[in-house]
Each structure stands twice: as C-alpha cells, then as structure tokens.
Motif scaffolding. Structure first.
Motif, short mmCIF file in Angstrom:
data_model
loop_
_atom_site.label_atom_id
_atom_site.label_comp_id
_atom_site.label_asym_id
_atom_site.label_seq_id
_atom_site.Cartn_x
_atom_site.Cartn_y
_atom_site.Cartn_z
N TYR A 93 1.14 -1.41 -0.07
CA TYR A 93 -0.54 0.30 0.17
C TYR A 93 1.08 1.10 -0.69
O TYR A 93 2.09 1.26 0.92
CB TYR A 93 -1.13 0.01 1.28
N SER B 257 -8.11 3.15 1.74
CA SER B 257 -6.84 2.27 2.26
C SER B 257 -6.78 0.79 2.27
O SER B 257 -5.75 0.07 2.48
CB SER B 257 -7.91 2.17 4.01
N THR C 250 -13.94 -9.37 8.02
CA THR C 250 -13.16 -8.37 8.56
C THR C 250 -13.11 -7.04 7.28
O THR C 250 -13.39 -5.58 6.71
CB THR C 250 -11.48 -7.85 9.16
N GLN D 151 -12.07 -2.08 12.31
CA GLN D 151 -10.84 -1.71 12.19
C GLN D 151 -9.57 -2.00 13.33
O GLN D 151 -8.67 -2.30 13.22
CB GLN D 151 -10.45 -0.25 12.72
N VAL E 40 -9.36 -5.60 14.55
CA VAL E 40 -9.53 -7.10 14.39
C VAL E 40 -8.52 -6.77 13.11
O VAL E 40 -7.61 -7.12 13.27
CB VAL E 40 -10.92 -7.92 13.65
N ARG E 41 -8.73 -5.90 12.40
CA ARG E 41 -7.28 -5.21 11.32
C ARG E 41 -6.33 -5.28 12.01
O ARG E 41 -5.33 -5.30 11.19
CB ARG E 41 -8.08 -4.11 10.19
N GLN E 42 -6.05 -4.34 12.55
CA GLN E 42 -4.91 -4.69 13.83
C GLN E 42 -3.97 -5.50 14.05
O GLN E 42 -3.10 -6.05 13.98
CB GLN E 42 -4.86 -3.48 14.72
N LEU E 43 -4.96 -6.84 14.81
CA LEU E 43 -5.43 -8.05 14.79
C LEU E 43 -4.49 -8.63 13.93
O LEU E 43 -3.19 -9.54 13.63
CB LEU E 43 -6.40 -9.12 16.26
N SER F 191 -2.80 -7.27 11.19
CA SER F 191 -1.80 -7.19 10.57
C SER F 191 -0.53 -7.45 11.37
O SER F 191 0.99 -7.25 11.00
CB SER F 191 -1.57 -5.93 10.52
N ASN F 192 -0.76 -7.81 12.48
CA ASN F 192 -0.26 -7.51 14.16
C ASN F 192 0.43 -9.36 13.64
O ASN F 192 1.90 -10.04 13.77
CB ASN F 192 -0.52 -7.50 15.30
N LEU G 209 -5.35 -5.84 4.12
CA LEU G 209 -5.66 -5.40 5.10
C LEU G 209 -4.40 -5.07 6.22
O LEU G 209 -3.95 -4.23 6.51
CB LEU G 209 -6.15 -6.25 6.01
N ALA G 210 -3.83 -5.88 5.48
CA ALA G 210 -1.84 -4.83 6.38
C ALA G 210 -1.48 -4.31 5.20
O ALA G 210 -0.39 -4.08 6.19
CB ALA G 210 -1.44 -6.25 6.76
N GLY G 211 -1.25 -4.10 4.45
CA GLY G 211 -0.75 -2.61 3.31
C GLY G 211 0.38 -3.84 2.71
O GLY G 211 1.48 -2.71 2.37
N HIS H 147 6.11 -4.97 4.69
CA HIS H 147 6.26 -3.64 3.80
C HIS H 147 7.14 -2.99 2.80
O HIS H 147 7.80 -3.60 3.78
CB HIS H 147 5.91 -2.52 4.82
N PHE H 148 7.16 -2.92 1.93
CA PHE H 148 8.18 -2.06 1.10
C PHE H 148 8.77 -3.43 0.85
O PHE H 148 10.56 -2.99 -0.11
CB PHE H 148 8.87 -0.82 1.67
#
Lengths: 95, 485
Positions: free
Chosen positions: B194, B208, B306, B377, B379-382, B384-385, B431-433, B457-458
């Motif tokens: 993302y 997002s 989610t 939002q 659970v999205r963090q969950l 992603s973690n 969700l995690a980008g 990421h990246f």
C-alpha cells in the motif's frame, strides 16, 4: 441478524438508493447473509487494541496551502449532464 | 505470434535487435484481440488507431536512438485507470460515457516509458467482485475454459495476458483483484505495498486498501513494470516517498539460507490437489536452499469478515460522489434533488455495487458503527500484528492464492458470502498493506493454480526475487491455456 423491510428501506434511504418492492426480498436475504457473516467479528478478542485506520499506520501528509493547479472548470464540466454558464444545473432545491 | 506468447523482456530484446518493429508487435496484438476477444470479452475499449500511431512514433524514436528499453511494446490498461480522451467506464453503466480529462499517474508513467496501450480491459463493476460477472459489459471468459470465470476484479487484464493478446496489463488489488485472477488464468500477478504506487486517477473503491498492480507472464516482467510505476507522487497523499530500489538487480539474488514461512492455517480445508501443488512448490525452494518453516496466522478466519466490513464502508463513502450531477449517468425526469440522486444511483449501479453500498452504509450507521466498523478496524490491527509476528521469524510467507482453481461462471453469483470466501488467502495482505505476488505453480484438473508469496512492507524486491527464482526453476508460467508448452 435478520433484517426487516424497514431496515432495508432505511439503509437504502441513507445510501440514496431506490429499492423497488420486488427487490426487498432479495435485499433482506442477501444483506442478511452478509451481516450474519460479518457478525463473526463479534467474538474476536481485541482487548485494548486501537483501531487501525491506515495500513502503514502513517499520518496524513500535508502540503503548504498554496494554489498549485490551474483552473480547469471547463474541462471538468465536459462530463456533466447539464450545465449552464459554468454552473451545474440541478432540480430546484430552494423555493 | 499465433499461439505463442512473448514476455515483455523478450519483446524488448526483439525490438532492440531490430528483429521486429513496434508496428508489427502492435498489429499482432490487435489481430489477436480481433481474433479472440469476441469470445473472451477481455476488452471494453480497443484503441487500435491511436495505438498504431503511437507504434509508428515509437519506431521513429528507436530509429533515432531515443527509445527506452520498453518503448513500443503494446500493453493494456484496466478500465479503472483514467485515460485522457479514452473512455474510462469502471465496467459500470454509471460511467459508460465518461471520458477523463486527465491520465492516472500509472498511465502517465507507462506512456512516458513508451509503452503503448491497445485498450481498456474488462473488470468487475467498480472492482467489486471476484469473478468478473458483475461487469456491466458482461463476464470475461477464462482462456483455459470459456465456461469458467477468469477471477476478478482484474479478470479482463488476466485473460488478455493469458491468451497472449498483450504481454502485460495493469490491474488493481483491493482484496486480491490482481493475484486471484492471475492465479485462475495461470499468469503472474503482483500487488506492491500500500502506498508504493500512486492511486491518482485510479477510480477509488476502498481507499485504505486499493493498490495498483501488474498482470504479466513472469516476475521479471512484473519487476520491469513496477520499476516504472512505483514511487512518490504528490497528487496522492497516501503515496510513500520511500526510495524505489532497483527491482531488476534484486531478481538474481539467491534464496539459499532464506526462510519461507507457511501458515498452517492456510491448509485447513484446502483442496487436496491444490495443497499438493503448494508442497511441490515448497520442494523447489528447498532444493534452492531455502528453509520452509511453519508459522501461524491465528486470526485468518476473521480476515474475510473484516475485509467485508472495511471495504464496503469505504466504498459507500467513495461512491457517494456518483450523484448524476458532475459526471456519469443521470436519470431523466427527476422532480427534486433527492429523487435525482436515488434514481441515478439505482439505475447507474449494478446489483453487487448496490449491495456493497448498502452493507457499507449499514456498518457505518448510528447504532452499528462501533459493533461493525470500529470492531473491524481493531481486528484489522490484530491481523496486521499476526503478519508482522511471522516476519520476525521468516523472510517471506508462502501459500495458495485461491482455495480452488477457476470456478464455473454462474456457480457462485447468487451467493455473495460464497463468492467473498474466495478471497480468504488474499485479503490479509491488503488489510496489512503488504506486497504479494501470485505465480503459476501447477495444474489441478487441467486448470492453473497459483502460489502466493507475501513480504513485509516495502519488500517488493524480495517478493519479486523469490518469485523469479522459482520461475527460473519451474515451467508452470510457460504453459499456454490448454496446457501446452
């Protein structure tokens, strides 16, 4: 959870969509299934986690508040269904 | 080029050596479209005249020594990217006659590199779908079996590349819309992180989650194109300013000693034959010296629910701009402004788009916002973690792209939840980008299946490197639809 005809009509109004009488059963059925599916989130243990608003948890980049683009009103208005003198024409809003 | 497909890299070499001209390549592409597309329905708009004119300019540039490596190669743009002077419909009646006044950044950058667009590819309406059946212009057919779906939403792009109409097409991936059709059509589909590629001029679905991507025949070609489209753009406030590394240089790195994490949850209920294809791919990596390690994504079952809260919520907001006033379809005869909005939107949008707007409106409405949107939002963090925890142990996550090979057209269209479950392996990366790629890794019942690789990421360079190394040691990406080589 089961959605009622009233729920569908209310959501459709908020979404500015017209729902015809013959579409109500399909909406209550399919939206009901979708809501039932996303209800699974209810059981998730999220404790004191903060909501994730951005996939990289980045903050919004800002730029100086200066004019950067030329006026392109005429170009943008080429896609409008009805316009006159640079204005968009809509049904009367104020009597 | 009858039944033969050339990669971008091969075409670049042919052009460089003078063995072929851009006009010849472009004419061949247009002839393939002419011959095949009445069946496939992969294109909404074909721009033969402007493409041939651009091909002639490219040949002149090359003759003068001013050509870039990809100058003069014909490609296609998903019809979600705005193209100045050429219709951009998003496969919706709402935008059937919309002509953008400007080019999307992705389009602008590919044009600047001398690539030639031969047209705009079919897709699910506003990218909302996993089968291409929600397109206002009719479903795309899978080149492997016209009775089956090519996947979605970038199904036209995937079918066009798989059938050899173009060597590469752009796509967008909000929940798997590049990777899933790539898997179902037997090609390579790459979604960068993302923020890696500008979303300017890419019609918004869920802001997002949306990210531009590449559908191509190889990871090498995906690297060539990502190199061109990645990087900062001041016109997209979410576009990252991180420097873009040399993706082509990264392809050659060895994967020996690298760690590949395989989430055990991916195999719960996965089709046996698909699972076998995955294990065979893991064996290739083992032979290359990589280590395969079990990892865990305990919240995987929550990923699709989610996604189907967050994405419709954002869609309901993004699509509120379609009001019949500034652009797009406008209903006739409405007596007041509210009727104008309602009539325009009810006729202009198709059923699935309306369902998602309704779902999104519901989860954002007073009394439900906390229970659905805010909860999603969190659970999205969950989720992603969970992914971040895996990357503490491994360099890359590997598994299937889809639960099954291509399904039949019409098979899931009446059951939205069954259709949504197709996205089980792809939505977490959105969700995690994270960047993700799907590469062909086998046939199940004569149909292609994809291996998905997801990086931190990246870490585009690492994802492309792992995919390329696999393709150097496998032939699945060379199979033509029908299974011939």
């Amino acid at each position: 959870m089961a959605l009622t005809r009233k729920d569908i009509e209310y959501i459709a109004h908020l979404a500015r969509l017209e729902v015809h009488e013959d579409e109500i059963p399909a909406y209550t059925d399919k939206l009901g299934k979708i809501i039932g599916f996303i209800d699974a989130l209810d059981a998730a243990e999220t404790g004191d986690l903060l909501p994730m608003a951005h996939p990289l948890n980045m903050s919004q980049r800002l730029r100086p508040d200066v004019v950067t683009a030329a006026d392109q009103r005429d170009v943008y208005q080429q896609n409008a269904a009805e316009k006159e003198g640079g204005l968009y024409i809509v049904p009367r809003v104020v009597e | 080029m009858a039944e033969q497909r050339h990669t971008l890299a091969e075409m670049a070499r042919l052009l460089e050596s003078g063995a072929i001209s851009s006009r010849e390549l472009t004419e061949a592409s247009l002839a393939r479209i002419e011959a095949r597309d009445s069946e496939l329905n992969a294109f909404i708009t074909v721009t033969a005249e402007t493409a041939l004119a651009a091909a002639d300019r490219a040949d002149q540039q090359r003759a003068k020594g001013n050509a870039g490596p990809l100058t003069g190669i014909p490609i296609a743009q998903k019809d979600i990217f705005c193209t100045a002077g050429v219709a951009t419909t998003c496969a919706s009646r709402m935008l059937e006659n919309f002509v953008s006044p400007y080019d999307a950044t992705v389009v602008e950058r590919l044009n600047a590199a001398g690539l030639i667009s031969v047209g705009k590819t079919n897709m699910d309406e506003f990218a909302m779908g996993s089968s291409n059946e929600t397109s206002y212009f009719g479903a795309v057919k899978n080149p492997w079996d016209p009775a089956r779906s090519p996947g979605g939403s970038s199904g036209g792009s995937a079918a066009a590349v798989a059938a050899g109409l173009v060597p590469m097409a752009t796509g967008t991936d909000t929940g798997g819309s590049v990777r899933q059709p790539a898997a179902l059509c037997g090609i390579t589909g790459f979604k960068p992180s993302y923020g890696r590629v500008s979303r300017y001029g890419m019609i918004a679905f869920a802001s997002s989650l949306d990210q531009a991507g590449v559908l191509a025949l190889t990871a090498e070609d995906a690297a060539l194109i990502t190199q061109l489209i990645a990087g900062f753009d001041e016109r997209d406030s979410t576009c990252s300013d991180q420097p873009v590394p040399d993706y082509m240089a990264a392809l050659a790195s060895s994967v020996a000693g690298k760690k590949i994490g395989v989430p055990t949850e991916y195999f719960d209920g996965l089709d046996d034959n698909c699972a076998q294809a995955m294990h065979a791919a893991f064996d290739v990596y083992r032979q290359l010296g990589a280590e395969i390690i079990d990892v865990h994504l305990p919240n995987l079952p929550l990923a699709v629910p989610t996604y189907y809260v967050v994405s419709p919520a954002e869609a309901s907001s993004n699509l509120s701009r379609f009001d019949g006033i500034r652009f797009g379809y406008r209903a006739d005869g409405a007596e007041d402004i509210e009727s104008l909005y309602k009539q325009t939107r009810s006729v202009g949008f198709g059923d699935e788009v309306k369902r998602r707007i309704m779902t999104g409106t519901y989860v954002l409405s007073a009394g439900y916002y906390d229970a659905y949107y805010l909860k999603a939002q969190k659970v999205r963090q969950l989720i992603s973690n969970d992914m971040a925890r895996c990357f503490e142990q491994v360099d890359i996550i590997a598994g299937p792209t889809t639960p099954t090979p291509a399904f039949r057209l019409g098979e899931k269209v009446d059951d939205p939840v069954q259709m949504y479950l197709n996205d089980i392996y792809t939505v977490s990366a959105n969700l995690a980008g994270l960047p993700g790629i799907s590469v062909p890794c086998g046939l199940v019942d004569g149909l292609p299946v994809g291996l998905q690789l997801i990086g931190p990421h990246f870490a585009e360079a690492a994802v492309l490197n792992f995919a390329h190394q696999y393709q150097l040691h496998s032939d699945w990406h060379k199979l033509l639809p029908g299974g011939t080589n």
